[in-house]
Design an enzyme around this catalytic site. Structure first.
Site, short mmCIF file in Angstrom:
data_model
loop_
_atom_site.label_atom_id
_atom_site.label_comp_id
_atom_site.label_asym_id
_atom_site.label_seq_id
_atom_site.Cartn_x
_atom_site.Cartn_y
_atom_site.Cartn_z
N ASP A 15 0.81 -1.22 0.00
CA ASP A 15 0.00 0.00 0.00
C ASP A 15 0.84 1.27 0.00
O ASP A 15 0.39 2.31 0.47
CB ASP A 15 -0.96 0.04 1.21
CG ASP A 15 -1.83 -1.20 1.29
OD1 ASP A 15 -2.26 -1.67 0.23
OD2 ASP A 15 -2.05 -1.70 2.41
N LYS A 18 2.33 2.12 -5.02
CA LYS A 18 3.05 1.64 -6.21
C LYS A 18 2.24 1.84 -7.48
O LYS A 18 2.81 2.02 -8.55
CB LYS A 18 3.39 0.14 -6.05
CG LYS A 18 4.37 -0.13 -4.94
CD LYS A 18 4.70 -1.61 -4.84
CE LYS A 18 3.55 -2.46 -4.35
NZ LYS A 18 3.07 -2.13 -2.99
N GLY A 42 -3.96 -4.27 -4.68
CA GLY A 42 -4.92 -3.28 -5.17
C GLY A 42 -4.15 -2.05 -5.54
O GLY A 42 -3.77 -1.27 -4.68
N HIS A 43 -3.83 -1.90 -6.81
CA HIS A 43 -3.01 -0.77 -7.24
C HIS A 43 -3.91 0.32 -7.80
O HIS A 43 -4.53 0.15 -8.84
CB HIS A 43 -1.97 -1.24 -8.25
CG HIS A 43 -0.93 -2.15 -7.64
ND1 HIS A 43 -0.04 -2.89 -8.36
CD2 HIS A 43 -0.65 -2.41 -6.34
CE1 HIS A 43 0.75 -3.58 -7.53
NE2 HIS A 43 0.38 -3.30 -6.31
N ARG A 145 3.30 -29.18 -5.61
CA ARG A 145 3.32 -29.83 -6.94
C ARG A 145 2.00 -30.50 -7.28
O ARG A 145 1.95 -31.55 -7.92
CB ARG A 145 4.50 -30.82 -7.04
CG ARG A 145 5.83 -30.10 -6.96
CD ARG A 145 6.95 -31.01 -6.66
NE ARG A 145 6.79 -31.61 -5.33
CZ ARG A 145 7.65 -32.45 -4.80
NH1 ARG A 145 8.71 -32.82 -5.46
NH2 ARG A 145 7.44 -32.94 -3.59
N GLN A 231 2.41 -5.98 -2.96
CA GLN A 231 2.68 -6.02 -1.51
C GLN A 231 4.01 -5.30 -1.22
O GLN A 231 4.38 -4.41 -1.96
CB GLN A 231 2.68 -7.46 -0.97
CG GLN A 231 1.30 -8.11 -0.99
CD GLN A 231 0.93 -8.76 -2.32
OE1 GLN A 231 1.73 -9.42 -2.93
NE2 GLN A 231 -0.29 -8.58 -2.75
P1 IMP Z 1 -2.69 -12.66 1.70
O1 IMP Z 1 -1.71 -12.10 0.73
O2 IMP Z 1 -4.12 -12.42 1.30
O3 IMP Z 1 -2.41 -14.11 2.02
O4 IMP Z 1 -2.51 -11.89 3.10
C1 IMP Z 1 -1.34 -12.01 3.88
C2 IMP Z 1 -0.96 -10.68 4.50
O5 IMP Z 1 -0.54 -9.79 3.47
C3 IMP Z 1 -2.09 -9.96 5.23
O6 IMP Z 1 -1.55 -9.25 6.32
C4 IMP Z 1 -2.61 -8.99 4.19
O7 IMP Z 1 -3.24 -7.88 4.77
C5 IMP Z 1 -1.32 -8.59 3.51
N1 IMP Z 1 -1.50 -8.14 2.14
C6 IMP Z 1 -1.74 -8.89 1.04
N2 IMP Z 1 -1.83 -8.13 -0.04
C7 IMP Z 1 -1.63 -6.87 0.36
C8 IMP Z 1 -1.58 -5.62 -0.33
O8 IMP Z 1 -1.71 -5.52 -1.56
N3 IMP Z 1 -1.35 -4.53 0.44
C9 IMP Z 1 -1.16 -4.62 1.77
N4 IMP Z 1 -1.18 -5.75 2.45
C10 IMP Z 1 -1.42 -6.87 1.75
#
Ligand code: IMP
Length: 435
Positions: A15, A18, A42-43, A145, A231
């Site tokens: 967040d 990017k 979510g970009h 796998r 991320q």
């Molecule tokens: P997952 O990626 O849905 O498995 O979530 C794992 C962790 O990554 C959680 O803490 C989510 O809030 C965080 N997370 C996943 N995608 C994003 C993102 O795009 N922005 C911020 N945090 C993320």
């Protein structure tokens, strides 16, 4: 070998902004590729009255001359993907001939989402606070796998066999996690999933190709490739705040694995960070603040998840954290976003160090108490805002190449004679720069 690839990564917990950054940098590149994650990302890109939230398709698609690639390291929910394509097309942005999806990317299936929700709520399990998109379980199947790849959607008999096997297993896992007796209403039906995914496969088929080959041929021709991380560094499966991480390699190394572009092709890595810090989901966050100040920062920065709508946890800029991200990613430059969110603060704490017990040691910087919203010229910034930026740059020992002062494309300060400008100049072929 041409070194025309540049990686953009989040330097915090995601967040960082990017989306806007990649959209801005995209004008220098012919190719923009995603290499990990899925529609947990979510970009957000704001162009005039349009606000686009791209989850799977690289933000570069918003630039008419750019080609977008979803690399092998991404996990794809074909339903989310087809919806995203439809949203773009209805906004007048055609993806035909410009979107390429790896044959080798893994597919997220309905049972991945269910198992994730069940696991998050199962007694005795650590609650990670995931985005509930099925990302983790899809990567589990990949590493185990037993995953389904995009190319498998085009082979009906083996698709059917795969889904029949998987559904038997996944129903049993879901039952165990829910600690329940078989519940027909909640059980998956292999034939329904098979029919749905066969149809979805046909929809995405025109875009599917060997993207590793495509990107390597482009790189051989000297074309510039931007590798768009999702991320952030601290959510990396290996280097992040495990187990409170996502299930992929978010750091720069992941860009090579997730596209098939070799490390020797990489020219630079650029980090993106907020002028403060946020995180969604559980896990450690040393500079986190709570109470009215946190609420004010959250409101002013609109810190609510673009995918899940969850309020983000907020805190101060953390120098050791950025130094760690700089080390892991080999950052050449940092782009700082949301400077304007700090406009109303009389003083701004910056974590410069951690005590041995892990608590932050802060230095208070004077605030500038003037609006910087929309500023485009570094010298136009209030002196104290410049001092804040120079203080950060000295502490993190990194070039700050760009500063964002609002969500719009033009609410941006490009720092002339920065290392970032040098890098962009080096990778942009002369023919492209003229456009
Ligand atoms: P997952 O990626 O849905 O498995 O979530 C794992 C962790 O990554 C959680 O803490 C989510 O809030 C965080 N997370 C996943 N995608 C994003 C993102 O795009 N922005 C911020 N945090 C993320």
């Amino acid at each position: 070998m041409h070194q025309s690839c540049v990686i953009v990564v989040g330097a915090q917990w995601g967040d960082e902004g990017k989306g806007k950054v990649v959209d801005l940098l995209a004008s220098h590149f012919q190719w923009i590729a995603r290499y990990q994650g899925g529609h947990n990302a979510g970009h957000t890109v704001v162009i005039g009255d349009h606000r686009f939230v791209l989850q799977l398709i690289p933000c570069g698609i918003l630039r008419p001359n750019a080609k977008a690639v979803i690399g092998n390291g991404v996990v794809i929910d074909p339903l989310a993907l087809t919806k995203e394509v439809a949203t773009l097309e209805s906004a007048g942005i055609s993806v035909a001939g410009r979107l390429f999806i790896s044959t080798r990317a893994h597919v997220i299936l309905p049972y991945h989402r269910l198992i994730e929700t069940a696991a998050e709520n199962a007694p005795g399990r650590v609650k990670i606070g995931t985005t509930s998109r099925g990302i983790g379980p899809a990567y589990e199947d990949k590493m185990g796998r037993r995953g389904l790849r995009v190319q498998d959607l085009f082979d009906p008999p083996s698709l059917r066999a795969h889904i029949q096997n998987a559904v038997g297993e996944k129903n049993a896992i879901a039952r165990a996690l829910y600690q329940s007796e078989p519940n027909a209403a909640r059980e998956f039906n292999a034939e329904i999933i098979y029919a749905d995914y066969l149809a979805l496969g046909e929809k995405i088929r025109p875009y599917v190709t060997d993207t590793a080959l495509l990107l390597n041929h482009a790189a051989d021709r000297g074309e510039a490739i931007l590798l768009e991380g999702a991320q952030g560094a601290l959510l990396d499966i290996d280097h992040g705040t495990y187990p409170f991480v996502t299930s992929s390699s978010t750091t720069a190394g992941g860009a090579c694995i997730g596209t098939g572009l070799a490390p020797t092709r990489i020219r630079a890595a650029i980090g993106v960070s907020k002028a403060y810090c946020t995180r969604v989901g559980g896990g450690p966050f040393p500079t986190e603040i709570e109470g009215p100040l946190a609420d004010a920062l959250r409101q002013r920065g609109n810190e609510f998840g673009s995918v899940t709508g969850r309020p983000r946890r907020v805190g101060w800029f953390d120098v050791p954290l950025i130094r760690y991200a700089a080390m892991l990613n080999g950052l050449d430059s940092l782009i700082l976003t949301k400077l304007d969110v700090l406009d109303e603060l009389p003083t701004i704490p910056v974590c410069v160090d951690l005590h041995p017990n892990g608590t932050p040691r802060y230095e208070e910087r004077p605030g500038w108490l003037t609006s910087t919203v929309g500023m485009t010229d570094y010298n136009q910034l209030p002196p104290r805002a410049r001092e804040y930026l120079e203080f950060l740059a000295a502490k993190i020992q990194l070039d700050i190449g760009m500063i964002s002062t609002g969500p719009e494309r033009d609410q941006t300060i490009v720092v002339a004679s920065s290392r970032l400008q040098e890098i962009l100049h080096d990778v942009t072929p002369a023919s492209h720069a003229a456009r």
